[in-house]
Motif scaffolding. Structure first.
Motif, PDB file in Angstrom:
ATOM      1  N   SER A  33     -51.024  -9.700   5.691  1.00  0.00           N
ATOM      2  CA  SER A  33     -51.864 -10.375   6.685  1.00  0.00           C
ATOM      3  C   SER A  33     -52.336  -9.416   7.756  1.00  0.00           C
ATOM      4  CB  SER A  33     -51.101 -11.539   7.325  1.00  0.00           C
ATOM      5  OG  SER A  33     -50.009 -11.049   8.083  1.00  0.00           O
ATOM      6  N   GLY A  34     -51.594  -8.339   7.957  1.00  0.00           N
ATOM      7  CA  GLY A  34     -51.958  -7.391   8.996  1.00  0.00           C
ATOM      8  C   GLY A  34     -52.829  -6.243   8.524  1.00  0.00           C
ATOM      9  N   GLN A  35     -53.056  -6.165   7.239  1.00  0.00           N
ATOM     10  CA  GLN A  35     -53.820  -5.040   6.710  1.00  0.00           C
ATOM     11  C   GLN A  35     -55.307  -5.156   7.001  1.00  0.00           C
ATOM     12  OE1 GLN A  35     -52.699  -2.192   4.659  1.00  0.00           O
ATOM     13  NE2 GLN A  35     -50.893  -2.851   5.779  1.00  0.00           N
ATOM     14  N   ARG A  36     -55.912  -4.030   7.243  1.00  0.00           N
ATOM     15  CA  ARG A  36     -57.360  -3.912   7.211  1.00  0.00           C
ATOM     16  C   ARG A  36     -57.708  -3.747   5.738  1.00  0.00           C
ATOM     17  NH1 ARG A  36     -58.003   0.785  10.017  1.00  0.00           N
ATOM     18  NH2 ARG A  36     -58.882  -0.181  11.887  1.00  0.00           N
ATOM     19  N   MET A  37     -58.612  -4.578   5.202  1.00  0.00           N
ATOM     20  CA  MET A  37     -58.979  -4.514   3.794  1.00  0.00           C
ATOM     21  C   MET A  37     -60.477  -4.274   3.665  1.00  0.00           C
ATOM     22  SD  MET A  37     -56.090  -5.052   2.230  1.00  0.00           S
ATOM     23  CE  MET A  37     -56.693  -5.256   0.556  1.00  0.00           C
ATOM     24  N   GLY A  38     -60.860  -3.569   2.625  1.00  0.00           N
ATOM     25  CA  GLY A  38     -62.275  -3.280   2.478  1.00  0.00           C
ATOM     26  C   GLY A  38     -62.727  -3.124   1.045  1.00  0.00           C
ATOM     27  N   TRP A  39     -64.005  -3.239   0.880  1.00  0.00           N
ATOM     28  CA  TRP A  39     -64.670  -2.960  -0.403  1.00  0.00           C
ATOM     29  C   TRP A  39     -65.610  -1.770  -0.205  1.00  0.00           C
ATOM     30  CZ3 TRP A  39     -63.394  -4.991  -4.961  1.00  0.00           C
ATOM     31  CH2 TRP A  39     -62.714  -6.206  -4.982  1.00  0.00           C
ATOM     32  N   PHE A  40     -65.525  -0.847  -1.122  1.00  0.00           N
ATOM     33  CA  PHE A  40     -66.378   0.328  -1.115  1.00  0.00           C
ATOM     34  C   PHE A  40     -67.058   0.422  -2.467  1.00  0.00           C
ATOM     35  CE2 PHE A  40     -65.040   2.454   2.804  1.00  0.00           C
ATOM     36  CZ  PHE A  40     -63.940   1.687   3.129  1.00  0.00           C
ATOM     37  N   ALA A  43     -72.042   4.910  -6.430  1.00  0.00           N
ATOM     38  CA  ALA A  43     -73.036   4.975  -7.494  1.00  0.00           C
ATOM     39  C   ALA A  43     -73.048   6.395  -8.058  1.00  0.00           C
ATOM     40  CB  ALA A  43     -74.405   4.604  -6.945  1.00  0.00           C
ATOM     41  N   PRO A  44     -73.513   6.571  -9.292  1.00  0.00           N
ATOM     42  CA  PRO A  44     -73.549   7.911  -9.893  1.00  0.00           C
ATOM     43  C   PRO A  44     -74.309   8.903  -9.021  1.00  0.00           C
ATOM     44  CG  PRO A  44     -74.007   6.245 -11.543  1.00  0.00           C
ATOM     45  CD  PRO A  44     -73.980   5.531 -10.223  1.00  0.00           C
ATOM     46  N   GLY A  45     -73.687  10.023  -8.757  1.00  0.00           N
ATOM     47  CA  GLY A  45     -74.333  11.067  -7.978  1.00  0.00           C
ATOM     48  C   GLY A  45     -74.390  10.823  -6.483  1.00  0.00           C
ATOM     49  N   LYS A  46     -73.741   9.764  -6.038  1.00  0.00           N
ATOM     50  CA  LYS A  46     -73.767   9.434  -4.598  1.00  0.00           C
ATOM     51  C   LYS A  46     -72.356   9.409  -4.012  1.00  0.00           C
ATOM     52  CE  LYS A  46     -78.094   6.835  -4.541  1.00  0.00           C
ATOM     53  NZ  LYS A  46     -78.762   5.588  -4.084  1.00  0.00           N
ATOM     54  N   GLU A  47     -72.309   9.492  -2.695  1.00  0.00           N
ATOM     55  CA  GLU A  47     -71.055   9.420  -1.986  1.00  0.00           C
ATOM     56  C   GLU A  47     -70.528   7.984  -2.001  1.00  0.00           C
ATOM     57  OE1 GLU A  47     -70.817  13.359  -0.888  1.00  0.00           O
ATOM     58  OE2 GLU A  47     -69.502  11.900   0.065  1.00  0.00           O
ATOM     59  N   ARG A  48     -69.221   7.861  -1.923  1.00  0.00           N
ATOM     60  CA  ARG A  48     -68.619   6.537  -1.775  1.00  0.00           C
ATOM     61  C   ARG A  48     -69.004   5.981  -0.404  1.00  0.00           C
ATOM     62  NH1 ARG A  48     -62.495   5.535  -3.720  1.00  0.00           N
ATOM     63  NH2 ARG A  48     -63.465   6.685  -5.440  1.00  0.00           N
ATOM     64  N   GLU A  49     -69.352   4.713  -0.371  1.00  0.00           N
ATOM     65  CA  GLU A  49     -69.791   4.101   0.888  1.00  0.00           C
ATOM     66  C   GLU A  49     -69.093   2.759   1.112  1.00  0.00           C
ATOM     67  OE1 GLU A  49     -73.956   3.166   0.830  1.00  0.00           O
ATOM     68  OE2 GLU A  49     -73.803   1.898  -0.939  1.00  0.00           O
ATOM     69  N   GLY A  50     -68.927   2.435   2.378  1.00  0.00           N
ATOM     70  CA  GLY A  50     -68.331   1.158   2.733  1.00  0.00           C
ATOM     71  C   GLY A  50     -69.321   0.028   2.534  1.00  0.00           C
ATOM     72  N   VAL A  51     -68.835  -1.066   1.973  1.00  0.00           N
ATOM     73  CA  VAL A  51     -69.672  -2.235   1.715  1.00  0.00           C
ATOM     74  C   VAL A  51     -69.307  -3.382   2.652  1.00  0.00           C
ATOM     75  CG1 VAL A  51     -70.285  -3.989   0.010  1.00  0.00           C
ATOM     76  CG2 VAL A  51     -69.965  -1.608  -0.700  1.00  0.00           C
ATOM     77  N   PHE A  97     -64.707  -0.423  -5.323  1.00  0.00           N
ATOM     78  CA  PHE A  97     -63.303  -0.155  -5.074  1.00  0.00           C
ATOM     79  C   PHE A  97     -62.779  -1.046  -3.953  1.00  0.00           C
ATOM     80  CE2 PHE A  97     -62.971   3.717  -7.559  1.00  0.00           C
ATOM     81  CZ  PHE A  97     -64.271   4.199  -7.581  1.00  0.00           C
ATOM     82  N   CYS A  98     -61.557  -1.496  -4.142  1.00  0.00           N
ATOM     83  CA  CYS A  98     -60.842  -2.216  -3.106  1.00  0.00           C
ATOM     84  C   CYS A  98     -59.954  -1.202  -2.375  1.00  0.00           C
ATOM     85  CB  CYS A  98     -60.000  -3.292  -3.782  1.00  0.00           C
ATOM     86  SG  CYS A  98     -58.764  -4.072  -2.761  1.00  0.00           S
ATOM     87  N   ALA A  99     -59.800  -1.386  -1.075  1.00  0.00           N
ATOM     88  CA  ALA A  99     -58.967  -0.473  -0.309  1.00  0.00           C
ATOM     89  C   ALA A  99     -58.199  -1.209   0.774  1.00  0.00           C
ATOM     90  CB  ALA A  99     -59.823   0.624   0.316  1.00  0.00           C
ATOM     91  N   ALA A 100     -57.039  -0.669   1.101  1.00  0.00           N
ATOM     92  CA  ALA A 100     -56.209  -1.232   2.168  1.00  0.00           C
ATOM     93  C   ALA A 100     -55.926  -0.136   3.188  1.00  0.00           C
ATOM     94  CB  ALA A 100     -54.900  -1.761   1.604  1.00  0.00           C
ATOM     95  N   GLY A 101     -55.960  -0.530   4.446  1.00  0.00           N
ATOM     96  CA  GLY A 101     -55.744   0.451   5.497  1.00  0.00           C
ATOM     97  C   GLY A 101     -54.666   0.017   6.458  1.00  0.00           C
ATOM     98  N   ILE A 102     -54.442   0.854   7.443  1.00  0.00           N
ATOM     99  CA  ILE A 102     -53.453   0.531   8.467  1.00  0.00           C
ATOM    100  C   ILE A 102     -53.959  -0.633   9.302  1.00  0.00           C
ATOM    101  CG2 ILE A 102     -52.523   2.856   8.534  1.00  0.00           C
ATOM    102  CD1 ILE A 102     -54.217   3.367  11.013  1.00  0.00           C
ATOM    103  N   PHE A 103     -53.039  -1.240  10.029  1.00  0.00           N
ATOM    104  CA  PHE A 103     -53.406  -2.407  10.826  1.00  0.00           C
ATOM    105  C   PHE A 103     -54.590  -2.088  11.736  1.00  0.00           C
ATOM    106  CE2 PHE A 103     -49.966  -3.861   8.831  1.00  0.00           C
ATOM    107  CZ  PHE A 103     -48.835  -4.268   9.509  1.00  0.00           C
ATOM    108  N   GLY A 104     -55.520  -3.024  11.814  1.00  0.00           N
ATOM    109  CA  GLY A 104     -56.649  -2.793  12.705  1.00  0.00           C
ATOM    110  C   GLY A 104     -57.813  -3.707  12.406  1.00  0.00           C
TER     111      GLY A 104
END
Length: 126
Positions: A33-40, A43-51, A97-104
């Motif tokens: 419940s305390g995690q910061r969660m994100g989707w990134f 695309a081919p040939g591109k940098e990973r970006e936050g969605v 990609f799904c990602a989890a981060g520190i609380f925030g």
């Protein structure tokens, strides 16, 4: 040990919808419940970006390119993160990609996350 597993990717035509899921394991209810969660995405040939991101306080943040089309949500009881994607465009084609981060609060910065899933492919054809 924390593990994130994405699912729900696939191939759709322009204007279609997909719902991605990210199942997390290794978290207690309180920890998740305390995690910061994100989707990134990457695309081919591109940098990973936050969605999209959702913070521990429920705040959300979206990339300008997906605002009004994508919705992030999470079910803490199921330890599952979702990304509802509507009105898909060919430029949305990428590995997500799904990602989890520190609380925030919500954040689209890659540096704010320390656990990552393996990704799920989304392909949008015109």
């Amino acid at each position: 040990q924390v593990q994130l597993v994405e699912s729900g990717g696939g191939s759709v035509q322009t204007g279609g919808s997909l719902r991605l899921s990210c199942a997390a394991s290794g978290y207690t209810y309180i920890d998740y419940s305390g995690q910061r969660m994100g989707w990134f995405r990457q695309a081919p040939g591109k940098e990973r970006e936050g969605v999209a991101s959702i913070g521990r306080d429920g705040t959300t943040s979206y990339a300008d390119s997906v605002k009004g089309r994508f919705t992030i949500s999470k079910d803490t009881g199921k330890r599952t993160l979702y990304l509802q994607m509507n009105s898909l465009k060919p430029e949305d084609t990428a590995i997500y990609f799904c990602a989890a981060g520190i609380f925030g609060r919500a954040s689209l910065l890659i540096s704010e996350y320390n656990s990552w899933g393996q990704g799920t492919q989304v392909t949008v054809s015109s």
